[in-house]
Design a protein around this motif. Sequence first.
Motif, PDB file in Angstrom:
ATOM      1  N   MET A   1       0.859  -1.399  -0.056  1.00 46.23           N
ATOM      2  CA  MET A   1       0.007  -0.057  -0.176  1.00 46.23           C
ATOM      3  C   MET A   1       0.959   1.244  -0.100  1.00 46.23           C
ATOM      4  SD  MET A   1      -3.248   1.460   2.435  1.00 46.23           S
ATOM      5  CE  MET A   1      -3.038   0.556   3.599  1.00 46.23           C
ATOM      6  N   LYS A   2       0.819   2.229  -0.961  1.00 44.89           N
ATOM      7  CA  LYS A   2       1.570   3.452  -1.220  1.00 44.89           C
ATOM      8  C   LYS A   2       0.781   4.297  -0.073  1.00 44.89           C
ATOM      9  CE  LYS A   2       3.912   4.256  -4.745  1.00 44.89           C
ATOM     10  NZ  LYS A   2       5.150   4.145  -4.109  1.00 44.89           N
ATOM     11  N   THR A   3       1.384   4.943   0.831  1.00 46.22           N
ATOM     12  CA  THR A   3       0.993   5.920   1.744  1.00 46.22           C
ATOM     13  C   THR A   3       2.191   7.282   1.372  1.00 46.22           C
ATOM     14  OG1 THR A   3       0.419   4.354   3.384  1.00 46.22           O
ATOM     15  CG2 THR A   3       0.788   6.609   4.190  1.00 46.22           C
ATOM     16  N   ALA A   4       1.169   8.355   1.488  1.00 42.92           N
ATOM     17  CA  ALA A   4       1.950   9.651   1.546  1.00 42.92           C
ATOM     18  C   ALA A   4       1.458  10.425   2.458  1.00 42.92           C
ATOM     19  CB  ALA A   4       1.406  10.421   0.119  1.00 42.92           C
ATOM     20  N   VAL A   5       2.370  11.544   2.954  1.00 45.39           N
ATOM     21  CA  VAL A   5       1.967  12.497   3.880  1.00 45.39           C
ATOM     22  C   VAL A   5       1.893  13.899   3.201  1.00 45.39           C
ATOM     23  CG1 VAL A   5       2.400  11.289   5.911  1.00 45.39           C
ATOM     24  CG2 VAL A   5       4.127  12.790   4.840  1.00 45.39           C
ATOM     25  N   HIS A  26      -5.276  10.843  -5.372  1.00 49.51           N
ATOM     26  CA  HIS A  26      -5.491  10.126  -6.387  1.00 49.51           C
ATOM     27  C   HIS A  26      -4.249   9.482  -6.768  1.00 49.51           C
ATOM     28  CE1 HIS A  26      -9.714  10.989  -7.493  1.00 49.51           C
ATOM     29  NE2 HIS A  26      -9.438  12.131  -7.488  1.00 49.51           N
ATOM     30  N   LEU A  27      -3.106   9.578  -6.330  1.00 49.11           N
ATOM     31  CA  LEU A  27      -1.895   9.218  -6.367  1.00 49.11           C
ATOM     32  C   LEU A  27      -1.466   8.087  -5.632  1.00 49.11           C
ATOM     33  CD1 LEU A  27      -0.099  12.443  -6.957  1.00 49.11           C
ATOM     34  CD2 LEU A  27      -0.840  11.074  -8.674  1.00 49.11           C
ATOM     35  N   VAL A  28      -2.051   7.934  -4.420  1.00 50.41           N
ATOM     36  CA  VAL A  28      -1.712   6.962  -3.343  1.00 50.41           C
ATOM     37  C   VAL A  28      -2.833   6.069  -2.998  1.00 50.41           C
ATOM     38  CG1 VAL A  28       0.303   8.128  -2.782  1.00 50.41           C
ATOM     39  CG2 VAL A  28      -1.975   8.663  -1.623  1.00 50.41           C
ATOM     40  N   ASP A  29      -2.560   5.100  -2.306  1.00 54.56           N
ATOM     41  CA  ASP A  29      -3.653   4.225  -1.579  1.00 54.56           C
ATOM     42  C   ASP A  29      -4.059   5.070  -0.308  1.00 54.56           C
ATOM     43  OD1 ASP A  29      -3.505   2.197  -3.451  1.00 54.56           O
ATOM     44  OD2 ASP A  29      -1.454   1.785  -2.410  1.00 54.56           O
ATOM     45  N   ARG A  30      -3.212   5.526   0.575  1.00 54.56           N
ATOM     46  CA  ARG A  30      -3.587   6.475   1.607  1.00 54.56           C
ATOM     47  C   ARG A  30      -2.668   7.668   1.692  1.00 54.56           C
ATOM     48  NH1 ARG A  30      -0.988   5.109   6.598  1.00 54.56           N
ATOM     49  NH2 ARG A  30      -1.773   6.369   8.368  1.00 54.56           N
ATOM     50  N   LEU A  31      -3.679   8.864   2.011  1.00 54.35           N
ATOM     51  CA  LEU A  31      -3.047   9.908   2.045  1.00 54.35           C
ATOM     52  C   LEU A  31      -3.227  10.530   3.671  1.00 54.35           C
ATOM     53  CD1 LEU A  31      -1.454  12.542   0.808  1.00 54.35           C
ATOM     54  CD2 LEU A  31      -3.852  13.531   0.655  1.00 54.35           C
ATOM     55  N   VAL A  32      -1.905  10.948   4.406  1.00 55.78           N
ATOM     56  CA  VAL A  32      -2.234  11.500   5.763  1.00 55.78           C
ATOM     57  C   VAL A  32      -2.128  12.799   5.639  1.00 55.78           C
ATOM     58  CG1 VAL A  32      -1.368  11.042   7.875  1.00 55.78           C
ATOM     59  CG2 VAL A  32      -1.538   8.895   6.271  1.00 55.78           C
ATOM     60  N   VAL A  33      -3.068  13.627   6.079  1.00 57.50           N
ATOM     61  CA  VAL A  33      -2.605  15.008   6.135  1.00 57.50           C
ATOM     62  C   VAL A  33      -2.332  15.341   7.579  1.00 57.50           C
ATOM     63  CG1 VAL A  33      -3.728  17.303   6.089  1.00 57.50           C
ATOM     64  CG2 VAL A  33      -4.610  15.392   4.441  1.00 57.50           C
ATOM     65  N   GLY A  64     -12.729   7.869   1.591  1.00 51.50           N
ATOM     66  CA  GLY A  64     -11.936   7.467   2.911  1.00 51.50           C
ATOM     67  C   GLY A  64     -10.729   6.996   2.778  1.00 51.50           C
ATOM     68  N   LYS A  65      -9.939   7.358   1.576  1.00 53.86           N
ATOM     69  CA  LYS A  65      -8.194   7.333   1.336  1.00 53.86           C
ATOM     70  C   LYS A  65      -7.591   8.415   2.421  1.00 53.86           C
ATOM     71  CE  LYS A  65      -6.776   6.772  -2.251  1.00 53.86           C
ATOM     72  NZ  LYS A  65      -6.721   6.638  -4.084  1.00 53.86           N
ATOM     73  N   ILE A  66      -8.242   9.416   2.897  1.00 56.05           N
ATOM     74  CA  ILE A  66      -7.566  10.412   3.799  1.00 56.05           C
ATOM     75  C   ILE A  66      -7.718  10.161   5.149  1.00 56.05           C
ATOM     76  CG2 ILE A  66      -7.409  13.055   4.079  1.00 56.05           C
ATOM     77  CD1 ILE A  66      -8.557  13.162   1.008  1.00 56.05           C
ATOM     78  N   ARG A  81       6.513   7.247  10.757  1.00 57.77           N
ATOM     79  CA  ARG A  81       5.564   6.821  11.905  1.00 57.77           C
ATOM     80  C   ARG A  81       4.126   6.329  10.986  1.00 57.77           C
ATOM     81  NH1 ARG A  81       4.083  11.124  15.606  1.00 57.77           N
ATOM     82  NH2 ARG A  81       2.109  11.198  14.395  1.00 57.77           N
ATOM     83  N   GLU A  82       3.999   7.106   9.879  1.00 59.99           N
ATOM     84  CA  GLU A  82       2.677   6.664   9.304  1.00 59.99           C
ATOM     85  C   GLU A  82       2.833   5.725   8.223  1.00 59.99           C
ATOM     86  OE1 GLU A  82      -0.208   7.804   9.948  1.00 59.99           O
ATOM     87  OE2 GLU A  82       0.412   9.044  11.538  1.00 59.99           O
ATOM     88  N   GLY A  83       4.111   5.139   8.052  1.00 59.20           N
ATOM     89  CA  GLY A  83       4.355   4.223   6.868  1.00 59.20           C
ATOM     90  C   GLY A  83       4.482   4.868   5.453  1.00 59.20           C
ATOM     91  N   ALA A  84       4.680   6.242   5.566  1.00 56.53           N
ATOM     92  CA  ALA A  84       4.734   6.938   4.252  1.00 56.53           C
ATOM     93  C   ALA A  84       5.950   6.360   3.501  1.00 56.53           C
ATOM     94  CB  ALA A  84       4.668   8.467   4.195  1.00 56.53           C
ATOM     95  N   SER A  85       5.895   6.497   2.114  1.00 54.62           N
ATOM     96  CA  SER A  85       7.078   6.339   1.257  1.00 54.62           C
ATOM     97  C   SER A  85       6.906   7.925   0.430  1.00 54.62           C
ATOM     98  CB  SER A  85       6.851   5.316   0.149  1.00 54.62           C
ATOM     99  OG  SER A  85       5.735   5.340  -0.595  1.00 54.62           O
TER     100      SER A  85
END
Length: 167
Positions: A1-5, A26-33, A64-66, A81-85
């Motif tokens: 799963m690709k995660t971004a912050v 739209h670019l990742v599976d999960r976006l953490v703001v 719900g990806k955010i 910590r958020e597992g972001a790449s």
Amino acid sequence: MKTAVYPGTFDPITLGHMDIIRRAAHLVDRLVVGVTTNPSKSPMFTVGERLDMVKRETAGVADGKIGVVSFDSLLMDFAVREGASMIVRGLRAVADFEYEYQMAGMNQQLNPDIETVFLMADVSLQPIASKLVKEIALYGGEIGRFVTPAVAVQVRDRVNQIGRKGS
């Protein structure tokens, strides 16, 4: 799963921020703001208020990806910590690029496994900055073109609490 912050102070969250959030999701599976503090800025809202504001504004965006969380640490530690790449940063102007380029270089030195990706703000939203939105509001100007109606009400309420400038 690709995660971004996508980190920021979001004081307040603007339509420009929302544009970057929608597009990054739209670019990742999960976006953490990540809602954070910035010692060089004087916030109008507390971290808790900004966290609630960003959660409200992003609810229902991108299926719900955010996720929205606060952090008070080095960005790279937060990303790990958020597992972001990936770190997402929005750009409005050349001045933004110079600062962001330097930050990306420093972050790469801290953790070369996490990439920084720059997204250009939509042309119609490029002039919008939280700092300017607050300044306009403090002088009694209309901010409805720069933030959502709910954020505009929140900013106007805060200005009424702290008092307008120039009156």
